[in-house]
Scaffold this active site. Structure first.
Site, PDB file in Angstrom:
ATOM      1  N   THR A   1       6.210   4.853   6.342  1.00 17.75           N
ATOM      2  CA  THR A   1       7.406   4.139   6.754  1.00 17.75           C
ATOM      3  C   THR A   1       7.768   4.397   8.211  1.00 17.75           C
ATOM      4  O   THR A   1       8.583   3.674   8.770  1.00 17.75           O
ATOM      5  CB  THR A   1       8.563   4.589   5.855  1.00 17.75           C
ATOM      6  OG1 THR A   1       8.426   6.012   5.653  1.00 17.75           O
ATOM      7  CG2 THR A   1       8.484   3.920   4.503  1.00 17.75           C
TER       8      THR A   1
ATOM      9  N   GLU B   1      12.681  -1.917   1.728  1.00 16.97           N
ATOM     10  CA  GLU B   1      12.700  -2.808   0.561  1.00 16.97           C
ATOM     11  C   GLU B   1      12.985  -4.267   0.920  1.00 16.97           C
ATOM     12  O   GLU B   1      12.419  -5.168   0.305  1.00 16.97           O
ATOM     13  CB  GLU B   1      13.749  -2.384  -0.476  1.00 16.97           C
ATOM     14  CG  GLU B   1      14.227  -0.978  -0.422  1.00 16.97           C
ATOM     15  CD  GLU B   1      13.325   0.017  -1.118  1.00 16.97           C
ATOM     16  OE1 GLU B   1      13.299   1.175  -0.670  1.00 16.97           O
ATOM     17  OE2 GLU B   1      12.632  -0.339  -2.064  1.00 16.97           O
TER      18      GLU B   1
ATOM     19  N   ILE C   1       6.012   8.153   4.151  1.00 14.02           N
ATOM     20  CA  ILE C   1       5.005   7.560   3.262  1.00 14.02           C
ATOM     21  C   ILE C   1       4.350   6.346   3.931  1.00 14.02           C
ATOM     22  O   ILE C   1       3.799   5.479   3.264  1.00 14.02           O
ATOM     23  CB  ILE C   1       5.626   7.183   1.903  1.00 14.02           C
ATOM     24  CG1 ILE C   1       6.754   6.166   2.067  1.00 14.02           C
ATOM     25  CG2 ILE C   1       6.157   8.421   1.199  1.00 14.02           C
ATOM     26  CD1 ILE C   1       7.288   5.626   0.733  1.00 14.02           C
TER      27      ILE C   1
END
Ligand code: FES
Ligand code: FES
Lengths: 732, 173
Positions: A462, A699, A460
């Site tokens: 990443t 994250e 995505i």
């Protein structure tokens, strides 16, 4: 040289992305394609009495209007609508019946030969409602206990707080936020001549989409295949199948035609969001700031039909040492769509409140904020009663503080200024889990010596394509250009959701193991020949270098991959691995950590805040690709800046509707908002988390940033703003 | 009880014939007057490099070059481009050689998901053509019409700084 892991290599999909050749879900050309545009409810609660579709159907080019009145059959039971990221409850069913559960709910789909005709006709659909009273205000709804397993209270937090020498008690709030990936959610469903479906979907798991639509429309194995080669950002928005894919599949089945449904930016505000929270923190400490009591009470928001939970309060019992902890979590059910995991779900909220409260404790005790955290450091996760497999947080404080120049800080608020700008320095810790999920991968070596490795994961943005190529290339001793990694396709071996920062660890481990299994296969194949130079060798005796399998002890005894495949008699050799977490892991707590240092400039007259400098020191285990990993952290920091200063989806409680549903009114950082951001990866060796020793970086970069900014704003202005976002009206 | 009432749908207007140069190729096209330049590119011509992030001129994902100037293709009707010279991201590379900005974006890792990238690139080419942006802060300001939700701004800035001199020398569009 073929050592790829740890190298800052360019993205393998870079050339496709800079030339416009990377194709996203809503961009696949299909002959005879029709376009679906959804019609959304304008009220938050009630029933549809009548739908007037005549005018829409009269528009030239309109094929049909689907609604609960004429849709194909859908499953009757809730369990068919659950997916890999479901919340507790009864999942939303698009176009199922006449019930309106939230404002913006899709009620109908207009399908036409052209996008323009569908868009126009959608404006002509009339809806007659029976309206019912709604509630969208978290302050006006009686909460219920969240169905979440919180750590049991330890010690007696209330009593310890009551007798603590220093007390901090404060309430913090955070608003609704929407993911708003740059690419709106889209699905292109290709209706094959045999009735099969090829579904291009924007998702963080092609597997999740396939299982979901198969269950609700009763599709058999092999009836459909889901592809998702490129995803234009998601940040959690693609963790659950969203309504555009349901509508597109529904229309394709109904019309027996290919259909594309792309949501508008406004419709990107009509499904999951980061929930609003109200949090209350009580910290009790001795004069030196050692924590004696932590009480963290969270009220989150959810929908009427599902109970969305995330780990908000847990962090307050895990990050620091404290023997008296009580955590609480309640939900208020509102007439909105169910909240949805959004980048560092839970952690970003709970740690925001905790880290702001710690800053208040630092002020109350006069202890330096970094020192306060060092003094309360815990190598053990007391919630779980387990030691961390690694936690280089102290090194994060030290290296981050040094790079930032923290030692020069005068603790006095309003002590630094540059003309009319007040300057403030703040810091915070961050944490995220280092999870590991079962994942599978397959490695196939062709006779020309090229390798294809595949797993149904996603990229995505990443860097999955790149990182998996590195891991595979390194394991088999091949240059990057000899390796292709395939993903986003349900015909490939199963992978977990692409989320939670567990893709490199989970899928990376599977890729590594598939490649190791392939080495075994190669060796066995080579040894079928009695005169093999590798006769008698075990997998431990051999190594892969430059497309050859050779003896470590005697590199002259070597065979090329090509020779081995040729010798096998088949065009290729393959091996698959199904990787699972090892039992050893259960003895430990695992997580990534961060220390974030921020400088802000606050205009005294205007109240505007600029984040002029950020240093993020990150401990996330082994970094497979420092270039893509740093980019992830930088992106997380940008998100943190948005969270701290800009992002807020505002509800009009009278209408029960999100008001600022556009990129002009829902503010996210732009280029001019971003100044000097620096990332440090602190060395951290961890053999427990997974064989790669990687913890993931999707994250951790955002966690702690909003708190560090809020703390810096306090240091600059002497004003403690406890309600996000910190907009100028709150500073004047 | 509340209601939204439909207004009547009329017959659709006729298509118009326009001529334009697209990525160096002369094209003659039949377009509906309500079709935007962006939808013409993406849906009719399958040039999906230009992206749609908002359709409202709020994100810059659809940025293309019209006569060397950067515009939001979602805010322009296709019929308005009769006679124009249009360059999209698909037309930036020449003879299979990447534009210096494309090369710099790869080297600096100036993207993650790639969805804003075409717009960033075309916008940066437009910026170079404007002859402005001589400092980092100017680049930041003048590139602020192109949102990147992945937050790759630091690397986008670095890539543009790297490539601007070459763009100015080359004078490429
Ligand atoms: S799509 Fe044109 S500006 Fe967003
Ligand atoms: S790279 Fe994803 S939006 Fe910019």
């Amino acid at each position: 040289m073929t050592a790829h892991i740890g190298k800052p290599l360019d993205r393998v999909d870079g050339p496709l992305k800079v030339t416009g050749q990377a194709q996203y879900a809503g961009e696949f050309a299909v002959p005879g394609l029709t376009y679906g545009v959804a019609v959304n409810s304008t009220l938050a609660k009630g029933r549809i009495l009548a739908l007037d579709v005549d005018a829409a159907k009269a528009v030239p080019g309109v094929v049909d209007v689907l609604s609960h009145l004429n849709r194909p059959r859908m499953a009757a039971y809730d369990e068919s609508y659950t997916d890999m990221d479901s919340a507790d409850g009864a999942p939303f069913r698009p176009l199922f019946n006449d019930r309106v559960l939230y404002s913006g709910q899709p009620l109908a789909l207009v399908v036409a030969e052209t996008f323009e005709a569908a868009r126009y006709a959608a404006t002509l659909v009339g809806v007659r409602y029976a309206q019912e009273p709604h509630q969208t205000d978290i302050h006006r709804q009686a909460p219920h206990d969240a169905p979440a397993e919180l750590p049991k209270p330890r010690g007696d937090a209330d009593e310890a707080f009551a007798r603590a020498a220093v007390k901090v008690e404060a309430a913090y709030s955070s608003p609704v936020e929407h993911h708003n990936p740059m690419e709106p959610h889209a699905s292109t469903v290709v209706y094959q001549p045999d009735g099969g479906l090829t579904i291009y979907d924007k998702t963080q798991s092609a597997v999740n989409t396939l299982e979901f639509v198969s269950h609700i429309f009763g599709l058999a194995d092999g009836d459909a295949r889901v592809l998702s080669p490129f995803v234009g950002g998601a940040f959690g928005s693609g963790l659950r199948p969203q309504y555009q894919v349901v509508l597109a599949v529904m229309a394709a089945l109904h019309l027996k035609r290919s259909v594309r449904v792309t949501l508008t930016r406004q419709q990107m505000f009509t499904f999951g969001h980061r929930p609003q929270t109200l949090q209350r923190l009580k910290l009790g400490a001795d004069q030196k700031g050692h924590l004696e009591a932590v009480i963290h009470e969270v009220l989150g928001e959810t929908s009427r039909f599902e109970d969305f939970t995330e780990h908000v309060a847990e962090w307050s019992g895990a990050l620091y040492h404290c023997d008296n902890v009580r955590l609480a979590y309640q939900l208020a059910a509102l007439d909105v769509y169910t909240p949805l995991d959004m980048r560092a779900p839970g952690a970003v909220l709970g740690i925001y409140a905790l880290e702001c409260a710690l800053d208040e404790l630092a002020v109350a005790t006069g202890v330096d904020p970094v020192q306060l955290r060092i003094d309360n450091f815990s190598p053990v996760n007391q919630n779980e009663g387990k030691p961390y497999s690694s936690k280089q947080l102290l090194a994060c404080y030290q290296q981050g503080a040094e790079r930032f120049g923290w030692s020069q800080r005068n603790p006095q608020p309003r002590s630094m200024r540059e003309g009319h700008q007040l300057i403030g320095w703040g810091m915070a810790s961050g944490a995220w889990e280092a999870m590991l999920m079962p994942a599978s991968a397959k490695a196939t070596l062709a006779i020309d010596g090229s390798l294809v490795v595949a797993s149904a994961t996603a990229d995505i943005g990443t860097g999955t394509y790149t990182v998996m190529t590195q891991i595979a290339g390194e394991t088999l001793g091949l240059p990057m250009d000899k390796v292709t990694f395939k993903l986003g396709d349900t015909s490939l071996p199963k992978a977990p959701l692409e989320g939670g920062s567990f893709t490199v660890s989970s899928v990376g481990t599977a890729v590594q193991q598939a490649c190791q299994a392939l080495i075994k296969t190669l060796l066995e194949t080579a040894q079928k020949d009695d005169d093999s130079p590798l006769a008698g060798a075990t997998p431990d005796d051999v190594e892969c270098v430059d497309g050859c399998l050779r003896l470590k002890a005697d590199p002259a005894r070597s065979l090329t991959f090509t020779d081995i495949v040729r010798q096998s008699g088949s065009p290729s050799l393959e091996a698959q691995a199904d990787a699972k977490p090892e039992a050893e892991r259960d003895k430990y707590a695992t997580g990534s950590h961060a220390a974030v240092f921020v400088e802000v400039k606050v205009d005294e007259a205007l109240g505007t805040v600029q984040v002029s400098r950020v240093v993020s020191a990150i401990a996330a285990g082994r970094v497979v690709n420092p270039k893509t990993a740093e980019n992830q952290i930088l992106g997380g920091v940008v998100w943190g800046i948005g969270m701290a200063l800009q992002e807020e989806t505002q509800l009009d409680h009278h209408l029960g509707r999100f008001m600022n549903h556009s990129l002009a009114e829902y503010h996210i950082p732009v280029q001019a908002d971003i100044q000097d951001l620096q990332v440090i990866f602190v060395e951290e060796h961890d053999r427990i988390v997974n064989p790669l020793g990687s913890k993931g970086v999707g994250e951790i970069g955002i966690v702690g940033v909003a708190a560090a900014i809020a703390n810096a704003v306090y240091h600059a202005t002497g004003k403690r703003v406890r309600d996000l976002p910190i907009t100028l009206d709150k500073l004047l | 009880m509340s209601a939204t009432s439909p207004t009547a749908g009329a017959g659709l207007p006729a298509a118009h014939s326009i001529s334009l140069t697209l990525n160096g190729q002369p094209r003659r096209l039949e377009v509906q007057p309500w079709t935007t330049l962006l939808d013409l590119l993406r849906e009719q011509l399958q040039l999906t490099g230009s992206k749609k992030g908002c359709d409202h001129g709020q994100c810059g994902a659809c940025t293309v070059l019209v006569n060397g100037k950067r515009i939001n293709a979602c805010l322009s009707l296709a019929v308005m481009q009769d006679g124009a010279e249009i360059t999209t991201v698909e037309g930036l590379a020449e003879d299979g050689r990447l534009h210096p900005l494309q090369q710099a974006f790869i080297e600096r890792d100036a993207f993650q998901c790639g969805y804003c990238t075409s717009g960033q690139l075309c916008s940066a080419v437009g910026l170079a053509n404007e002859g402005r942006a001589h400092s980092r802060d100017e680049i930041r300001e003048l590139m602020s019409g192109n949102l990147c939700r992945c937050g790759a701004y630091t690397n986008i800035l670095a890539a543009i700084e790297d490539a601007l001199p070459a763009c100015r020398e080359g004078g490429r569009s």
